[in-house]
Design an enzyme around this catalytic site. Structure first.
Site, PDB file in Angstrom:
ATOM      1  N   ASP A  30      -2.989 -47.319  12.695  1.00 39.63           N
ATOM      2  CA  ASP A  30      -1.662 -46.802  12.365  1.00 39.63           C
ATOM      3  C   ASP A  30      -1.031 -47.718  11.315  1.00 39.63           C
ATOM      4  O   ASP A  30      -1.115 -48.938  11.387  1.00 39.63           O
ATOM      5  CB  ASP A  30      -0.783 -46.750  13.628  1.00 39.63           C
ATOM      6  N   HIS A  46      -8.001 -29.165  12.091  1.00 37.45           N
ATOM      7  CA  HIS A  46      -6.539 -29.201  12.077  1.00 37.45           C
ATOM      8  C   HIS A  46      -5.994 -28.422  13.269  1.00 37.45           C
ATOM      9  O   HIS A  46      -6.044 -27.204  13.303  1.00 37.45           O
ATOM     10  CB  HIS A  46      -5.970 -28.632  10.771  1.00 37.45           C
ATOM     11  N   ASN A  87       2.426 -37.588  21.412  1.00 35.84           N
ATOM     12  CA  ASN A  87       3.757 -37.016  21.228  1.00 35.84           C
ATOM     13  C   ASN A  87       3.572 -35.549  20.865  1.00 35.84           C
ATOM     14  O   ASN A  87       2.736 -35.220  20.021  1.00 35.84           O
ATOM     15  CB  ASN A  87       4.503 -37.754  20.114  1.00 35.84           C
ATOM     16  N   HIS A 100      -2.731 -35.962  17.386  1.00 39.32           N
ATOM     17  CA  HIS A 100      -3.257 -37.329  17.349  1.00 39.32           C
ATOM     18  C   HIS A 100      -2.965 -38.057  18.650  1.00 39.32           C
ATOM     19  O   HIS A 100      -1.952 -37.824  19.294  1.00 39.32           O
ATOM     20  CB  HIS A 100      -2.700 -38.113  16.158  1.00 39.32           C
TER      21      HIS A 100
HETATM   22  P1  AMP Z   1       3.888 -39.303  15.711  1.00 36.18           P
HETATM   23  O1  AMP Z   1       5.290 -39.849  15.641  1.00 36.18           O
HETATM   24  O2  AMP Z   1       3.353 -39.238  17.116  1.00 36.18           O
HETATM   25  O3  AMP Z   1       3.734 -38.004  14.960  1.00 36.18           O
HETATM   26  O4  AMP Z   1       2.972 -40.386  15.022  1.00 36.18           O
HETATM   27  C1  AMP Z   1       2.668 -40.399  13.682  1.00 36.18           C
HETATM   28  C2  AMP Z   1       2.095 -41.767  13.390  1.00 36.18           C
HETATM   29  O5  AMP Z   1       1.426 -41.713  12.145  1.00 36.18           O
HETATM   30  C3  AMP Z   1       3.151 -42.874  13.302  1.00 36.18           C
HETATM   31  O6  AMP Z   1       2.872 -43.881  14.265  1.00 36.18           O
HETATM   32  C4  AMP Z   1       2.997 -43.392  11.869  1.00 36.18           C
HETATM   33  O7  AMP Z   1       3.168 -44.780  11.758  1.00 36.18           O
HETATM   34  C5  AMP Z   1       1.564 -42.974  11.533  1.00 36.18           C
HETATM   35  N1  AMP Z   1       1.272 -42.798  10.120  1.00 36.18           N
HETATM   36  C6  AMP Z   1       2.014 -42.131   9.200  1.00 36.18           C
HETATM   37  N2  AMP Z   1       1.414 -42.165   7.994  1.00 36.18           N
HETATM   38  C7  AMP Z   1       0.270 -42.867   8.158  1.00 36.18           C
HETATM   39  C8  AMP Z   1      -0.794 -43.266   7.283  1.00 36.18           C
HETATM   40  N3  AMP Z   1      -0.811 -42.929   5.987  1.00 36.18           N
HETATM   41  N4  AMP Z   1      -1.807 -44.008   7.793  1.00 36.18           N
HETATM   42  C9  AMP Z   1      -1.808 -44.355   9.091  1.00 36.18           C
HETATM   43  N5  AMP Z   1      -0.859 -44.011   9.969  1.00 36.18           N
HETATM   44  C10 AMP Z   1       0.171 -43.280   9.515  1.00 36.18           C
HETATM   45 ZN    ZN Z   2      -4.179 -31.567   9.533  1.00 35.65          ZN
END
Ligand code: AMP
Ligand code: ZN
Length: 114
Positions: A30, A46, A87, A100
Site C-alpha cells: 500500500d 475487476h 472495506n 481488495h
Molecule cells: P480503500 O480505502 O479500502 O479503498 O483502500 C484503498 C487503498 O489503496 C488505500 O489504503 C490507499 O493507500 C491505497 N492506494 C491508493 N493508490 C495506491 C497506489 N497507487 N499504490 C498502492 N496503494 C494505493
Molecule cells: Zn479494476
C-alpha cells in the site's frame, strides 16, 4: 476496466511494489501504509467490491485467502499475527472500487472495531 486504478496497476501502467503475482491474484505494498507492513491483495479480475462477487468467484476468493497465508508465511508475520480488512462501499469506507484485501502486520494493532 479502463478507469480503474488497480486495473492499471495490474496492467503495469501504474507502478507498484509487488509482493506476489500469479495468473489470478496480485499483491503489492500500500502506498500509504497504516501499519509497518501494509499489503493489498487483489483479484486480477475487476470486481467492484465484496458486494459484487458472484457464485463463479468462489474459487478465486478462496485462493486469495491462500495467497494471504502464503504472504504471511513468506514475510514472516504468520506467527505474530495480522489483520485482514475489506472495506465495502460508502459506509465501509471503500475508496478504490476494485475489490481488495488489506493485510496489516508488524505491530500490535489498535482501534479494534469488532
Ligand atoms: P480503500 O480505502 O479500502 O479503498 O483502500 C484503498 C487503498 O489503496 C488505500 O489504503 C490507499 O493507500 C491505497 N492506494 C491508493 N493508490 C495506491 C497506489 N497507487 N499504490 C498502492 N496503494 C494505493
Ligand atoms: Zn479494476
Amino acid at each position: 476496466m479502463e478507469d480503474c486504478l488497480f486495473c492499471k496497476i495490474i496492467k503495469g501502467e501504474i507502478p507498484s511494489k509487488k509482493v506476489y503475482e500469479d495468473e489470478d491474484v496480485l499483491a503489492f505494498y500500500d502506498i500509504n501504509p497504516a501499519a509497518p507492513i501494509h499489503i493489498l491483495v487483489i483479484p486480477k479480475k475487476h470486481i467492484k467490491s465484496l458486494a459484487d462477487i458472484e457464485e463463479d468467484d468462489e474459487k478465486l476468493l478462496g485462493k486469495i485467502h491462500m495467497v494471504i497465508n502464503k504472504i504471511a508465511e513468506e514475510k514472516g508475520f504468520k506467527e505474530e499475527g495480522y489483520r485482514v480488512i475489506i472495506n465495502c462501499g460508502k459506509n465501509g469506507g471503500q475508496e478504490v472500487m476494485h475489490l481488495h484485501f488489506h493485510i496489516l502486520a508488524g505491530k500490535k494493532l489498535g482501534e479494534k472495531v469488532v
